[in-house]
Scaffold this motif. Structure first.
Motif, mmCIF file in Angstrom:
data_model
loop_
_atom_site.group_PDB
_atom_site.id
_atom_site.type_symbol
_atom_site.label_atom_id
_atom_site.label_comp_id
_atom_site.label_asym_id
_atom_site.label_seq_id
_atom_site.Cartn_x
_atom_site.Cartn_y
_atom_site.Cartn_z
ATOM 1 N N LEU A 178 -5.762 3.245 5.211
ATOM 2 C CA LEU A 178 -4.385 3.687 4.945
ATOM 3 C C LEU A 178 -4.069 3.523 3.455
ATOM 4 O O LEU A 178 -3.497 4.412 2.824
ATOM 5 N N VAL A 179 -4.473 2.374 2.901
ATOM 6 C CA VAL A 179 -4.205 2.117 1.477
ATOM 7 C C VAL A 179 -4.992 3.114 0.618
ATOM 8 O O VAL A 179 -4.471 3.688 -0.347
ATOM 9 N N GLN A 180 -6.233 3.335 0.995
ATOM 10 C CA GLN A 180 -7.086 4.276 0.253
ATOM 11 C C GLN A 180 -6.478 5.686 0.282
ATOM 12 O O GLN A 180 -6.441 6.381 -0.732
ATOM 13 N N THR A 181 -5.958 6.085 1.438
ATOM 14 C CA THR A 181 -5.349 7.418 1.585
ATOM 15 C C THR A 181 -4.094 7.496 0.726
ATOM 16 O O THR A 181 -3.821 8.520 0.085
ATOM 17 N N PHE A 182 -3.355 6.405 0.691
ATOM 18 C CA PHE A 182 -2.130 6.325 -0.125
ATOM 19 C C PHE A 182 -2.468 6.498 -1.614
ATOM 20 O O PHE A 182 -1.816 7.264 -2.326
ATOM 21 N N THR A 183 -3.496 5.819 -2.082
ATOM 22 C CA THR A 183 -3.824 5.928 -3.514
ATOM 23 C C THR A 183 -4.402 7.314 -3.829
ATOM 24 O O THR A 183 -4.157 7.858 -4.893
ATOM 25 N N GLU A 184 -5.137 7.890 -2.873
ATOM 26 C CA GLU A 184 -5.630 9.265 -3.066
ATOM 27 C C GLU A 184 -4.464 10.239 -3.222
ATOM 28 O O GLU A 184 -4.571 11.256 -3.883
ATOM 29 N N ALA A 185 -3.335 9.904 -2.552
ATOM 30 C CA ALA A 185 -2.146 10.768 -2.628
ATOM 31 C C ALA A 185 -1.336 10.484 -3.897
ATOM 32 O O ALA A 185 -0.260 11.053 -4.078
ATOM 33 N N GLY A 186 -1.831 9.585 -4.745
ATOM 34 C CA GLY A 186 -1.166 9.343 -6.032
ATOM 35 C C GLY A 186 -0.378 8.043 -6.099
ATOM 36 O O GLY A 186 0.270 7.764 -7.118
ATOM 37 N N GLY A 187 -0.409 7.242 -5.024
ATOM 38 C CA GLY A 187 0.339 5.977 -5.012
ATOM 39 C C GLY A 187 -0.365 4.891 -5.816
ATOM 40 O O GLY A 187 -1.563 4.975 -6.075
ATOM 41 N N ASN A 188 0.400 3.879 -6.186
ATOM 42 C CA ASN A 188 -0.162 2.732 -6.913
ATOM 43 C C ASN A 188 -0.091 1.489 -6.043
ATOM 44 O O ASN A 188 0.900 1.290 -5.327
ATOM 45 N N THR A 189 -1.095 0.637 -6.156
ATOM 46 C CA THR A 189 -1.106 -0.571 -5.320
ATOM 47 C C THR A 189 -1.855 -1.710 -5.989
ATOM 48 O O THR A 189 -2.756 -1.479 -6.806
ATOM 49 N N LEU A 190 -1.474 -2.918 -5.602
ATOM 50 C CA LEU A 190 -2.159 -4.103 -6.120
ATOM 51 C C LEU A 190 -2.214 -5.158 -5.021
ATOM 52 O O LEU A 190 -1.189 -5.431 -4.381
ATOM 53 N N ASN A 191 -3.409 -5.729 -4.805
ATOM 54 C CA ASN A 191 -3.474 -6.889 -3.909
ATOM 55 C C ASN A 191 -3.391 -8.169 -4.759
ATOM 56 O O ASN A 191 -3.373 -8.112 -5.980
#
Ligand code: FAD
Length: 563
Positions: A178-191
Motif C-alpha cells: 500500500l505504501v509502495q503504491t502510494f509513493t508510486e502515485a507521487g506521495g511522500n512518506t517516512l518511517n
C-alpha cells in the motif's frame, strides 16, 4: 519508495494538503486514497510500516463468522453492518492484490448433529449476505471427506464438518505494498518519524506536525492543511495531544499467535475451532509453510508488552490439541507474534470480545484533527474511502471519487497464479525461490532480480536451503525503506515468522548486506546484529522456550578455539 535520507529532504519543512499519522493498514490506505484523488499527502510512521498491529493479524480476509452469530443472536444492526461491509471488501482485497492474497476454505469440524445443523444454516446466511461478493458456497462434508482434507484431525466422535470460504493474505507485505503504491502515485512518506506535537494557527487549529526522526533524534516540522490520526490502538495519545480534554476511546485488546511446522497438521485448508472456553473462535491456518494458530483476546493498556507469553502458548495449545489426533507441545513452536486490536470502546464499557470491529471517524471541532479508529484489516480500504471524504470536506476541495475500489496495487498488474513458473524459467531459479518471490513481490519480483543481474552473488540464498535470496535485502533497503534487521526479516521477507531460530542465523548475513548499502561501520553492524538476536531471544524467553545462541558469539568462540 525513495531512499530514506532523500525522502527526508522532500518532507522536512515542506507543506502538504494532508498529513497522515500512522503507517499501518489504515493510515497507508488513507494516504493512498487521498493521493489518488489529487490531495498532496505525506504519511509519517513512528516505527516501521506495518510494525504494529498491521503485521500481527490472523491474516484472514473475512466478514467474520463470529460477528454473524453475534449480529443474529443480539439482533445487532451495527454488527450486521460491519459484517456485510467486510464481506464486500473481501473481494476487493483479493482482486486488488492477487499476489498477496488467496481464497481459502475453512472447515468447522462437528462432533454433534445439532452443531452441524446450526453451522450449516449460519454459513448459508453468511453466503447470502455476501451476495455477489460470495467466494464459493458453504457445504457439508462427510467424516470421510473431512479426514481426506484434514487427516490429522481428532477422529473420535467426528461426524463431519461444514466448509465455507473466505480469504487469506500477507498482512505485512500488503501494508508495505500500500505504501509502495502510494509513493508510486507521487506521495511522500517516512518511517521512523514520530509525531511528537502539532503546529497550530493563532487559535487552536492544527496547521501541521512536529516530527522527531527516531534515527537521528533530530526534530523537524511539516505543514499540512489537514491532519489524519491513524495510529490504531494508540489513537488516544494523538487525540489528547491535539485536545488534552477529550475522553479516551480506545480499548486495546491483545491477541497472540503461534506458528508450528505444517506437518503437525497436514492440510491446505483452515481449521476453525468454533468455541473456546471464553466463548470465542480459534483458527489454525496454513500460512507461509507453517500452521498459524490464533488468537487470544485480553484487554491491555498501551504500555503492555505485546509478546507471546507462556500463558498464551498454554491457552492456544490447550484448545488446538483437543482437535488433533497427535497433540503438539510447546517445543514444536517455531515462532509467534502478538498485537493489539484497535477496538473502540462503547460508552458502557464491557468485555473486549463483545466490542464490534466497526470503525469510528471523529472530527475534533477544537483542533480540526480527524481520527480514524477501530475497524479491521479487511475493511481498511472502505475506512480510508470514508475518511478521505471527510478530509475533502475539511479542505474545501471539490468532491472527487475514491479511485481505490478497483486499483491494482504495486506488483499486482500482470500477475497470474503461474507467474512463479515464468520466474523459474527466465531466471533459472529454484522452484521454492520463484514461489517465494512471486508471493512476496508479485510482478515487482523482476525489480528484485534486476539487482542480481549486476551482481550474481545476490541470487544466493540468505540461509542455505531456504527460499529468500540476498537481493531481497538490497531491494528492501533501496526500495522499501528498510532500516533495521528486523524490518527486513520480520516484515519484508517474513523469515522471522517462519522461524525465530532461522532469523537468528540469518541476522549476520542480513546485517552485513545492510551495512554495505547503508554505510554502517563494523561496530554499528555488530551492535545491530546483537541487538536483533537479543530481541528474538527475548521472544523465546517470554514464550517459555529455550534460547538460541547468537551466531556472532558462536563464530567468535570457534575462531578462539582454532587459535
Ligand atoms: C491478534 C489480531 C488478529 C487480527 N486478525 C485480523 C484478521 O485476520 N483479519 C482482519 O481483517 N483484521 C484482523 N485484525 C485487525 C487488524 O489487524 C487491525 O484492524 C489493523 O491492522 C489496524 O491497523 P491500524 O493501521 O489502524 O493500526 P496499526 O497497524 O497499529 O498502525 C498504527 C501505526 O501508527 C503508528 N504511530 C503511533 N503513534 C505514532 C506517532 N506519534 N507518530 C507516527 N506514527 C505513529 C504506529 O507505529 C503504527 O504503525 C487483527 C488484529 C489483531 C490484534
Amino acid at each position: 519508495m525513495k531512499i530514506r535520507v532523500e525522502e527526508l529532504q522532500n518532507i522536512s519543512g515542506q507543506e502538504f494538503d494532508l498529513c497522515v499519522i500512522g503507517g499501518g493498514a489504515t493510515g497507508s490506505a488513507c494516504a493512498l486514497d487521498a493521493q489518488l484523488r489529487g490531495i498532496r499527502t505525506v504519511l509519517l510512521e513512528a516505527g516501521d510500516f506495518a510494525g504494529a498491529t498491521s503485521s500481527a493479524a490472523t491474516k484472514i480476509i473475512h466478514g467474520g463468522v463470529r460477528y454473524l452469530e453475534e449480529a443474529i443472536k443480539g439482533a445487532d444492526l451495527q454488527e450486521y453492518h460491519v459484517l456485510v461491509r467486510a464481506l464486500h471488501e473481501r473481494v476487493r482485497m483479493l482482486e486488488n492484490a492477487p499476489h498477496l492474497t488467496r481464497k481459502m476454505e475453512f472447515l468447522v469440524p462437528s462432533y454433534h448433529w445439532i452443531d452441524v445443523a446450526y453451522l450449516d444454516v449460519g454459513l448459508k446466511i453468511y453466503d447470502w449476505l455476501a451476495g455477489p461478493g460470495r467466494i464459493s458456497p458453504s457445504k457439508y462434508l462427510s467424516q470421510e471427506e473431512t479426514l481426506k482434507r484434514m487427516p490429522d484431525l481428532n477422529q473420535k466422535g467426528l461426524l463431519g464438518s461444514v466448509a465455507y470460504a473466505d480469504g487469506q493474505f500477507d498482512d505485512a507485505r500488503y501494508n508495505i505494498t500500500l505504501v509502495q503504491t502510494f509513493t508510486e502515485a507521487g506521495g511522500n512518506t517516512l518511517n521512523y518519524a514520530r509525531v511528537t506535537d502539532f503546529k497550530r494557527e493563532a487559535g487552536r487549529k492544527i496547521s501541521g506536525v512536529v516530527v522527531k526522526d527516531q534515527l537521528t533524534e533530530e526534530t523537524f516540522t511539516v505543514s499540512a492543511k489537514v491532519v489524519v490520526n491513524a495510529t490504531g490502538p494508540v489513537s488516544d495519545s494523538i487525540r489528547q495531544l491535539a485536545t488534552p480534554t477529550v475522553h479516551k476511546r480506545m480499548r486495546p485488546s491483545k491477541g497472540a499467535h503461534i506458528l508450528l511446522p505444517l506437518d503437525v497438521f497436514r492440510t491446505e485448508d483452515a481449521l476453525l475451532i468454533p468455541k473456546t472456553e471464553d466463548g470465542r473462535v480459534l483458527f489454525a491456518v496454513p500460512w507461509g509453510g507453517r500452521l498459524l494458530v490464533g488468537t487470544t483476546d485480553e484487554e491491555v493498556t498501551p504500555e503492555t508488552e505485546l509478546v507471546v507469553a507462556k500463558g498464551d502458548v498454554e491457552y492456544l495449545l490447550r484448545h488446538l490439541n483437543q482437535y488433533l489426533a497427535r497433540p503438539v507441545s510447546p517445543d514444536d513452536i517455531v515462532s509467534g507474534f502478538a498485537g493489539a486490536r484497535p477496538l473502540v470502546g462503547s460508552e458502557d464499557g464491557g468485555d473486549t470480545k463483545k466490542l464490534a470491529r466497526d470503525d469510528v471517524i471523529e472530527v475534533d471541532p477544537a483542533s480540526g484533527l480527524i481520527s480514524i479508529m477501530g475497524g479491521k484489516w479487511t475493511t481498511h480500504r472502505a475506512m480510508a474511502e470514508d475518511t478521505i471524504h471527510r478530509v475533502q470536506q475539511a479542505l474545501g476541495f471539490p468532491h472527487a471519487v475514491s479511485q481505490t475500489r478497483n486499483y491494482v496495487l504495486y506488483g499486482g498488474k500482470g500477475f497470474t497464479d503461474d507467474y512463479w513458473n515464468k520466474l523459474c524459467r527466465q531466471h533459472r531459479l529454484p522452484e521454492k525461490t520463484a514461489h517465494h518471490l512471486a508471493a512476496k513481490f508479485g510482478t515487482a519480483a523482476e525489480k528484485v532480480l534486476a539487482l542480481a543481474s549486476k551482481n550474481a552473488a545476490l541470487l544466493d540464498p540468505i540461509l542455505e536451503a531456504r527460499p529468500a535470496i540476498k537481493a531481497e535485502v538490497v531491494y528492501a533497503v533501496g526500495h522499501e525503506m528498510a532500516t533495521t534487521i528486523e524490518d527486513v526479516l520480520a516484515r519484508r521477507i517474513g523469515m522471522q515468522l517462519y522461524s525465530w531460530r532461522d532469523a537468528i542465523q540469518a541476522a549476520p548475513v542480513v546485517g552485513s548486506l545492510m551495512a554495505e548499502e547503508l554505510s554502517w561501520t563494523s561496530s554499528f553492524t555488530r551492535t545491530a546484529i546483537m541487538h536483533y538476536v537479543e530481541k528474538i531471544n527475548h521472544l523465546l524467553d517470554s514464550a517459555g522456550l529455550s534460547r538460541e545462541r547468537s551466531p556472532v558469539s558462536m563464530s567468535r568462540e570457534s575462531a578462539a578455539a582454532q587459535q
